[in-house]
Design an enzyme around this catalytic site. Structure first.
Site, PDB file in Angstrom:
ATOM      1  N   HIS A   1       0.906  -1.372   0.083  1.00 42.36           N
ATOM      2  CA  HIS A   1      -0.007   0.061   0.071  1.00 42.36           C
ATOM      3  C   HIS A   1       1.047   1.266  -0.086  1.00 42.36           C
ATOM      4  O   HIS A   1       2.184   1.335   0.376  1.00 42.36           O
ATOM      5  CB  HIS A   1      -1.003  -0.006   1.291  1.00 42.36           C
ATOM      6  CG  HIS A   1      -0.293   0.129   2.532  1.00 42.36           C
ATOM      7  ND1 HIS A   1       0.553   1.179   2.947  1.00 42.36           N
ATOM      8  CD2 HIS A   1      -0.116  -1.192   3.541  1.00 42.36           C
ATOM      9  CE1 HIS A   1       1.016   0.647   4.084  1.00 42.36           C
ATOM     10  NE2 HIS A   1       0.731  -0.394   4.336  1.00 42.36           N
TER      11      HIS A   1
ATOM     12  N   GLU B   1      -1.624  -7.287   7.483  1.00 40.40           N
ATOM     13  CA  GLU B   1      -0.828  -6.913   8.167  1.00 40.40           C
ATOM     14  C   GLU B   1      -0.654  -7.525   9.528  1.00 40.40           C
ATOM     15  O   GLU B   1      -1.497  -8.135  10.082  1.00 40.40           O
ATOM     16  CB  GLU B   1      -0.431  -5.244   8.554  1.00 40.40           C
ATOM     17  CG  GLU B   1       0.919  -4.922   8.990  1.00 40.40           C
ATOM     18  CD  GLU B   1       2.000  -5.356   8.290  1.00 40.40           C
ATOM     19  OE1 GLU B   1       2.524  -6.569   8.385  1.00 40.40           O
ATOM     20  OE2 GLU B   1       2.756  -4.365   7.629  1.00 40.40           O
TER      21      GLU B   1
END
Length: 191
Positions: A8, A79
């Protein structure tokens, strides 16, 4: 089968140098620009499937980098869960932990996940791809996932690799003869 993994864009947590983990933080203006900047690179390819972590920062990166594509959202690409360290600065975590912790990337003492747990999550995602292969897939995810994919490709016995993955970096892997291998790290051109 090729798998493009894209980290990202820059987030508010990246900017503030704090641990975000699975907290849903937003892209900064720079992060949005980074995502738009990789669009011409990704437009060179046809992706049979588009996947994304279900966290906003990955989804927003996907929408900016591949507008018009609809991602299959999955928590398997999230994550690391960093437990009680979420919200702490990098410096605070470094002062609190030792080298062994940083080398092993184990958040279980803090109520989070270990590298082995995240690697197992990633393996679940990869087994979905392996069971129904396509020519080229892309997945938008996080730094921890990038490093766990390196671990899968280079050897399960590796400690957390900690190889830098810049925001919006593109990494390319290939599933070949029953195993994953690295084709390009921080890819920015032609294969």
């Amino acid at each position: 089968m090729k798998l493009f993994l894209v980290r990202h864009g820059q987030t508010t947590a990246n900017q503030q140098k704090i641990y975000a983990g699975q907290t849903d933080v937003l892209l900064t203006e720079q992060g949005r620009q980074e995502a738009e900047a990789i669009r011409p690179i990704l437009e060179q390819f046809t992706f049979d499937r588009v996947y994304s972590s279900d966290l906003t920062r990955a989804l927003d990166t996907q929408k900016l980098a591949l507008p018009g594509a609809t991602a299959i959202q999955t928590p398997l690409l999230r994550e690391f869960d960093e437990g009680s360290l979420v919200g702490m600065s990098f410096a605070e975590v470094q002062a609190l932990t030792d080298d062994n912790y940083r080398r092993r990337r184990d958040y279980t003492p803090y109520g989070g996940e270990s590298a082995d747990m995240v690697c197992a999550r990633l393996r679940q995602f990869l087994s979905i791809l392996e069971a129904d292969p396509c020519d080229t897939a892309i997945a938008f995810a996080h730094n921890g996932i990038m490093n766990m994919m390196l671990r899968v490709a280079l050897g399960e016995n590796l400690d957390y690799t900690g190889v830098p993955s810049k925001n919006c970096a593109i990494h390319v892997f290939e599933y070949f003869k029953g195993r994953w291998r690295l084709l390009a790290w921080n890819y920015m051109g032609k294969l």
